[in-house]
Design a protein around this motif. Structure first.
Motif, short mmCIF file in Angstrom:
data_model
loop_
_atom_site.label_atom_id
_atom_site.label_comp_id
_atom_site.label_asym_id
_atom_site.label_seq_id
_atom_site.Cartn_x
_atom_site.Cartn_y
_atom_site.Cartn_z
N ASP A 267 3.29 6.83 -7.56
CA ASP A 267 2.65 8.04 -7.98
C ASP A 267 2.15 9.57 -6.63
O ASP A 267 1.95 10.56 -6.40
CB ASP A 267 1.44 7.84 -7.89
CG ASP A 267 0.88 6.23 -8.81
OD1 ASP A 267 1.65 6.55 -9.82
OD2 ASP A 267 -0.30 5.73 -8.55
N TRP A 268 4.05 9.37 -5.82
CA TRP A 268 4.14 10.60 -4.92
C TRP A 268 3.19 11.69 -5.55
O TRP A 268 2.67 12.55 -5.26
CB TRP A 268 5.11 10.55 -4.87
CG TRP A 268 5.50 11.60 -3.80
CD1 TRP A 268 6.69 12.70 -3.70
CD2 TRP A 268 5.88 10.52 -2.52
NE1 TRP A 268 6.36 13.30 -2.80
CE2 TRP A 268 6.74 11.78 -1.67
CE3 TRP A 268 5.71 9.84 -1.63
CZ2 TRP A 268 6.49 12.42 0.08
CZ3 TRP A 268 5.69 9.59 -0.38
CH2 TRP A 268 6.05 11.12 0.64
N GLU B 266 0.57 -0.98 0.22
CA GLU B 266 0.32 -0.08 0.15
C GLU B 266 0.98 1.07 -0.04
O GLU B 266 0.34 2.25 -0.11
CB GLU B 266 -0.94 0.05 1.31
CG GLU B 266 -1.95 -1.17 0.92
CD GLU B 266 -3.03 -0.90 -0.42
OE1 GLU B 266 -2.90 -0.05 -0.46
OE2 GLU B 266 -3.13 -1.74 -0.55
N SER B 267 1.96 1.75 0.65
CA SER B 267 3.01 2.56 0.70
C SER B 267 3.25 2.36 -0.39
O SER B 267 3.89 3.69 -1.15
CB SER B 267 4.63 2.30 1.74
OG SER B 267 3.37 2.25 3.31
N PRO C 47 4.08 5.52 4.66
CA PRO C 47 2.75 6.07 3.80
C PRO C 47 1.40 4.83 4.56
O PRO C 47 0.39 5.83 5.11
CB PRO C 47 2.92 6.18 2.31
CG PRO C 47 4.18 6.55 2.02
CD PRO C 47 4.81 5.50 3.11
N ALA C 48 1.32 3.61 4.95
CA ALA C 48 0.33 2.97 5.08
C ALA C 48 0.01 3.14 6.57
O ALA C 48 -1.22 3.34 6.98
CB ALA C 48 0.82 1.84 4.24
N VAL C 49 1.36 3.18 6.95
CA VAL C 49 0.77 3.39 8.43
C VAL C 49 0.28 4.51 8.85
O VAL C 49 -0.53 4.47 9.37
CB VAL C 49 2.31 3.47 9.18
CG1 VAL C 49 1.98 3.18 11.01
CG2 VAL C 49 3.16 1.92 9.07
N GLY C 50 0.74 5.94 8.16
CA GLY C 50 -0.53 6.77 8.64
C GLY C 50 -1.93 6.45 8.12
O GLY C 50 -2.70 7.16 8.90
N ARG C 51 -2.16 6.13 7.58
CA ARG C 51 -3.81 5.55 6.97
C ARG C 51 -4.08 4.56 7.82
O ARG C 51 -5.23 4.68 8.53
CB ARG C 51 -3.25 5.29 5.88
CG ARG C 51 -4.95 4.94 4.79
CD ARG C 51 -4.98 4.15 3.51
NE ARG C 51 -5.54 3.08 3.25
CZ ARG C 51 -5.63 2.19 2.10
NH1 ARG C 51 -4.34 2.45 1.37
NH2 ARG C 51 -6.86 1.86 1.85
#
Ligand SMILES: Cc1cc2nc3c(=O)[nH]c(=O)nc-3n(C[C@H](O)[C@H](O)[C@H](O)COP(=O)(O)OP(=O)(O)OC[C@H]3O[C@@H](n4cnc5c(N)ncnc54)[C@H](O)[C@@H]3O)c2cc1C
Length: 408
Positions: free
Chosen positions: A76-77, A69-70, A356-360
């Motif tokens: 696609d940053w 997911e990250s 990135p996915a940990v934030g989500r």
């Protein structure tokens, strides 16, 4: 960035690494008043000293999912986070050694690749000969097999972490650099905020994303966190002119090293063993940040074992950083033992790729108290209180001669 320290915030995030920045971005995007407290500058911890290899190869589904997911975000940053691209999709290979554990490990690799494909990860099990077709300059006679991820690679870590913090600020988060959290505050079974040099800040929720420094912060309010600081080194090498082929990212469990390109003409190398092997914890505020005298030689030997053309490489520079190790080398993500306290730490040397996915995941957990794209239960702190927490996270964990300090 807004430097003022508010007396009250909905959510206080301690730590401005990739994880804290990502949590703030996801929360601010939901219109929550969130403040990140970073004692130094954004990315001054492990996120600025990392190798930033974006491997998706895991033997357990939860971490493979976080990595995958990250990677979508890294890939696609500009569209998702904003700013210049940060991902270098060089291709990535995880090698398995020939030798005593080879047959069992190769069978595990095939099952792991199948699991990863099910998650959506582009990965294939390949033979040593196939690897040599892809990278004709590598030595393969010591290999049993490899996993090849054609779309993985590495990230520009500092740019990504700063970009994530900027995106959080654009979404309304307050990012305060140069502001150490001196203590967390609690009343009864509830956290109530943080204390900074400018005074207390009230917060209904506190997220601790302070890497190995989390242990002391939480210990002071009676929360025991099994996270230790482990010193790990990396070296940047100049490639000899005769070897200038673009090489993949390698997680080379056979040669005991990881490597990736580092700008034109250079490679970044980390060698397993040493500090990782001994697992001797250090004081995160007082550790040697320079590389040991013999480290460049070890790094050159290790990468030259896979890429003989690197034999004449020269040492450019190096650094040491910290892994925030948990006892099972898996991260701690989720609620803590006090109401309003959340933890995102203990990434055990493999957290950049998951940021990135940990934030989500953290935003889903805090705001919705559920996550519909991943079962977050395995990451909880209270797993260490359960019988059998030492058990592997899957039946397909590898057995390696080398120790990278973190799990696969
Ligand atoms: C040499 C090395 C190589 C690595 N290679 C890889 C890799 O290839 N791939 C990968 O995925 N991962 C890798 N990692 C691991 C990865 O870098 C980390 O897991 C990740 O960066 C952790 O991010 P974080 O935000 O949790 O922590 P950090 O980036 O450490 O951020 C924590 C922040 O908290 C701040 N802080 C601490 N205490 C306080 C306080 N009291 N008040 C305010 N702020 C505070 C610190 O200053 C720091 O900036 C590597 C790590 C190292 C050291």
């Amino acid at each position: 960035m807004e430097p003022l320290i508010p007396p009250i915030t909905d959510i206080a995030v301690v730590g401005g690494g990739i994880v804290g920045a990502s949590i703030a971005w996801h929360l601010a995007a939901r219109n929550i008043a969130v403040t990140v407290f970073e004692r130094g500058t954004i990315a001054s911890g492990a996120s600025g000293r990392t190798g930033a290899l974006l491997r998706q190869h895991y033997s357990n589904r939860p971490e493979a999912t976080l990595a995958h997911e990250s990677l979508k975000v890294f890939r696609d940053w500009p569209e998702i986070v904003g700013g210049a691209p940060v991902h270098h999709p060089t291709g990535l290979v995880l090698t398995l050694a020939a030798g005593p554990h080879a047959d069992a490990n190769v069978a595990r690799l095939r099952r792991n690749v199948a699991m990863q494909n099910g998650v959506g990860i582009a990965s294939e099990a390949i033979t040593p000969d196939r690897l040599r077709d892809l990278q004709p300059f590598v030595r393969v006679d010591d290999l049993a097999a490899a996993a090849y991820e054609p779309t993985s690679g590495y990230a520009d870590a500092v740019a990504a972490t700063r970009g994530m913090a900027r995106a959080a600020a654009r979404a309304g988060a307050r990012i305060v650099e140069g502001c150490p959290v001196l203590a967390l505050t609690a009343q009864g079974d509830r956290v109530t905020g943080v204390v900074t040099p400018s005074g207390p800040v009230r917060a209904g929720v506190v997220v601790c994303a302070a890497g190995p420094w989390s242990t002391a912060l939480l210990g002071a309010i009676g929360v025991s966190l099994p996270v230790a600081a482990l010193r790990v080194q990396i070296a940047i090498l100049h490639r000899p002119l005769a070897f200038d082929a673009p090489h993949f990212v390698y997680l080379d469990t056979a040669a005991g090293m990881f490597c990736r390109p580092y700008g034109p003409g250079c490679s970044l190398v980390g060698v397993s063993g040493g500090d990782q092997h001994d697992h001797v914890p250090v004081d995160p505020d007082r550790y040697e940040q320079r590389v040991d005298a013999e480290y460049p030689g070890r790094a050159i030997s290790a990468i030259a074992r896979r890429i003989p053309g690197m034999t004449g490489a020269a040492f450019l520079n190096g650094r040491a950083g910290l892994y925030d190790m948990t006892p099972d080398a898996h991260p701690i993500i989720g609620p803590g033992p006090l109401d309003g306290l959340y933890l995102a730490c203990g990434f055990s040397g493999a957290g950049f790729k998951k940021g990135p996915a940990v934030g989500r995941l953290m935003a889903d957990t805090i705001v919705d108290n559920r996550c519909d794209w991943l079962d977050p239960a395995p990451f909880r702190l209270d797993r260490f209180q359960a019988d059998g927490w030492q058990r592997p996270w899957s039946e397909n964990e590898y057995v390696f001669e080398t120790d990278f300090g973190h799990g696969f």
